[in-house]
Design a protein around this motif. Sequence first.
Motif, PDB file in Angstrom:
ATOM      1  N   TYR A 227       0.847  -1.262   0.096  1.00 28.16           N
ATOM      2  CA  TYR A 227       0.005  -0.128  -0.024  1.00 28.16           C
ATOM      3  C   TYR A 227       0.891   1.256   0.090  1.00 28.16           C
ATOM      4  N   GLU A 228       0.788   2.250  -1.065  1.00 29.60           N
ATOM      5  CA  GLU A 228       1.486   3.334  -1.286  1.00 29.60           C
ATOM      6  C   GLU A 228       0.790   4.487  -0.427  1.00 29.60           C
ATOM      7  N   ALA A 229       1.004   4.400   0.731  1.00 22.45           N
ATOM      8  CA  ALA A 229       0.317   5.660   1.512  1.00 22.45           C
ATOM      9  C   ALA A 229       0.716   7.236   1.038  1.00 22.45           C
ATOM     10  N   GLU A 230       1.817   7.387   0.551  1.00 24.25           N
ATOM     11  CA  GLU A 230       2.544   8.421   0.038  1.00 24.25           C
ATOM     12  C   GLU A 230       1.686   8.878  -1.251  1.00 24.25           C
ATOM     13  N   LYS A 231       1.153   8.126  -1.811  1.00 28.44           N
ATOM     14  CA  LYS A 231       0.591   8.430  -2.994  1.00 28.44           C
ATOM     15  C   LYS A 231      -1.186   8.460  -2.925  1.00 28.44           C
ATOM     16  N   SER A 232      -1.519   8.335  -1.631  1.00 29.32           N
ATOM     17  CA  SER A 232      -2.912   8.061  -1.552  1.00 29.32           C
ATOM     18  C   SER A 232      -3.719   9.442  -1.260  1.00 29.32           C
ATOM     19  N   ASN A 233      -5.012   9.591  -1.503  1.00 25.79           N
ATOM     20  CA  ASN A 233      -5.725  10.961  -1.142  1.00 25.79           C
ATOM     21  C   ASN A 233      -5.896  10.861   0.133  1.00 25.79           C
TER      22      ASN A 233
ATOM     23  N   ASN B 109      -6.383   3.651  -8.194  1.00 26.41           N
ATOM     24  CA  ASN B 109      -6.641   5.030  -8.438  1.00 26.41           C
ATOM     25  C   ASN B 109      -6.335   5.566  -7.244  1.00 26.41           C
ATOM     26  N   LEU B 110      -5.332   5.797  -6.648  1.00 24.44           N
ATOM     27  CA  LEU B 110      -5.116   6.409  -5.312  1.00 24.44           C
ATOM     28  C   LEU B 110      -5.063   7.728  -5.239  1.00 24.44           C
ATOM     29  N   GLN B 111      -4.928   8.480  -6.271  1.00 24.26           N
ATOM     30  CA  GLN B 111      -4.720  10.007  -6.108  1.00 24.26           C
ATOM     31  C   GLN B 111      -6.349  10.626  -5.869  1.00 24.26           C
TER      32      GLN B 111
ATOM     33  N   HIS C  57     -18.410   5.661  -6.213  1.00 27.37           N
ATOM     34  CA  HIS C  57     -16.760   5.069  -5.852  1.00 27.37           C
ATOM     35  C   HIS C  57     -15.953   5.653  -7.179  1.00 27.37           C
ATOM     36  N   CYS C  58     -14.725   5.942  -6.818  1.00 25.22           N
ATOM     37  CA  CYS C  58     -13.799   6.467  -7.912  1.00 25.22           C
ATOM     38  C   CYS C  58     -13.411   5.324  -8.999  1.00 25.22           C
ATOM     39  N   TRP C  59     -13.247   5.744 -10.104  1.00 24.21           N
ATOM     40  CA  TRP C  59     -13.152   4.850 -11.073  1.00 24.21           C
ATOM     41  C   TRP C  59     -11.582   3.974 -10.668  1.00 24.21           C
ATOM     42  N   ALA C  60     -11.616   2.831 -11.063  1.00 28.01           N
ATOM     43  CA  ALA C  60     -10.460   1.863 -10.666  1.00 28.01           C
ATOM     44  C   ALA C  60     -10.042   1.893  -9.139  1.00 28.01           C
ATOM     45  N   GLY C  61     -10.847   2.392  -8.469  1.00 28.83           N
ATOM     46  CA  GLY C  61     -10.718   1.968  -6.988  1.00 28.83           C
ATOM     47  C   GLY C  61      -9.527   2.070  -6.410  1.00 28.83           C
ATOM     48  N   ILE C  62      -8.716   1.092  -5.808  1.00 21.33           N
ATOM     49  CA  ILE C  62      -7.564   1.334  -5.182  1.00 21.33           C
ATOM     50  C   ILE C  62      -6.365   1.444  -6.046  1.00 21.33           C
TER      51      ILE C  62
END
Length: 642
Positions: free
Chosen positions: A264-270, A382-384, A375-380
């Motif tokens: 899980y790339e927390a630094e890239k997550s909204n 699409n972390l941005q 829910h956002c397209w692509a889910g997890i």
Amino acid sequence: MKRRDFFIKGAIGAIATSIVPISAIASTKELSVSDKATDNWVRMADGKKGISQRKEIHSFDVAVLGGGLAGICAAVAAARNGSKTVLVQDRSVLGGNSSSEMRVHVHGVTRLKPDNKPERETGILEEILLHNRFCNPQESFYVWDHVLYDFVSREPNLKLMLNTQAIDAVMDGSLIKAARCHQLTTEKEITLNAKQFIDCSGDGLLAATSGAEYRTGREGKAEFNEKYAPDEPDGWQMGATLLWQAKDMGKPIPYEAPPFAIKYEAEKSNPKRNFAKFQNGIWWIEIGSENDIIGEAEEIRHKLMGYLHGVWDYIKNSGKFPEAENMALDWVGSIPGRRESRRFMGDFILSEKDLLEHRHFSDAVAYGGWSLDEHCWAGIENLQDPPSYFHEHFHEIYEIPFRSLYSKNISNLFFAGRNISQTHIALSSSRVMGTCSLEGQAAGTAANLCVQKGVNPREIYTDHINELQENLLRDDAFIPNRPANDSKDLAKRASLIIASSTISGDAKLLSNGMSRDFKGEINHWQSDGLPANIQVEWKKPVSLSKVEIKCDTNLKRNIMMLKESLSDEAHTNTVPKELLKSLKVEARVNGEWIDFGSIDKNKKRLIKFQSEQIKTTAIRVTLNETYGVKNAKLFEIRCYKS
């Protein structure tokens, strides 16, 4: 034991499991999944050699495909109203996304703005949720499976087939004549003949094989003038989620992620990807698709397993969640809960503006009010972006028309659940299970009317919509802005309705057709203490055999099971204390009061009494006890000849 031959059971026409000589099928050119031409079976019981033949044919009035809450409500509604019904579920448990396999909360209109109070669904779903409160005080999802099994299997007019999937529709022009099914546990090929079919399976395989028109993906802004739709149509569908549950072990529990975990790339997550109540799972561990989300299901499941363990690894080992030190995974889902795939087209396509503008439909049969939760397209993957856009929250409920619950091009096909006739944006609200359940009860009730009248769904809309709505209202469904006006209800002809005491409301309101307080208007009578009674008087004797009462369960407080077991202003984790527990009904015959019926441990909001038909000039309902409040509240009394 003698070898069993084919036999027929009455009108159902079931062909039993049997053993037949190999030569009997030697000339068969096309074999179905149940034909075992190469089966090298020697039965030790009689020494005979043959093949196993597992085919069954059943006939019903109504066939319901899909055993989630929408399907359960559809099947129970059809069966209770008189149709011989079958409910087909492809899993070993009922409940769909709410089952122990997935554990999604049964949301519906659970938190309207501004005070986050519900406008709770009644009817069959209310009965199920109350049944769970009585049978499952420990709030176990495994027991919930059995509560649903009990609820369905107790219906005498309803047959349940688990581990069974409808895989193909047998057509006669625009009519579905039968559904071909495969039962995994028995290797049976089961053919279900029916007059009406209701596809509540979510993905809608039967409906798709019938040739019913459907869509996937997102409509563009222009088609329905939807402000939250993309500028141009595309293929994106909301994702499927895997959940978990963790528990505190009372000591530090190390965790090492398996090799298939995806970091899980927390630094890239909204920043809106938060971890609140993470011990009960994280709903945004999901994957959407812009292509064939059904065909990709196994690939998606495998990736979700990786993302789930990657997120749990982050919680356990990043050092940012010290409260997780003693926690361990106690249950991990293996079946993703899907939000979206096929949407089948009806005579009306429900869209964003219908919801946001609270459009009134003359054929309204259900309602919703969950937020526009796309829910956002692509889910997890699409972390941005935020995990859901939560475009708008509702302050009042919206209506769902009957024309969205049947196919525009297949004559005897209904649907209920996330696969109804609607746009992607409308689906973002109406997909929650409480709303889907209302659609199920409406579709099942309508299917029974079709059987009774020898018509198909479109004719219910054109010729019998008032009868459908009255039937639903009598069965304790709620239709916004549509009071009941049943001409057969003798209570509406009463010369007088009086109460022994009143603290709020008015006894006369019990026949006004509104079975809840709504939009700030009172539609109840409430006693001043208990015991108390209500009396319904007629100037001339009436023939009476049924009395039906709608009591209080506090529809402004949620009763669905939550993993965190909340008890606050918006939720209860027990039987509603407002529910009427003990009551009796008497009828006045020739000037004397006689017993009509009594209940000492009522478990339902809709309470029914039935006896032999009598001539009476009055009934008296005596309320003795609730499950915890000192005053009892009623919303409706109905009386019927038969």
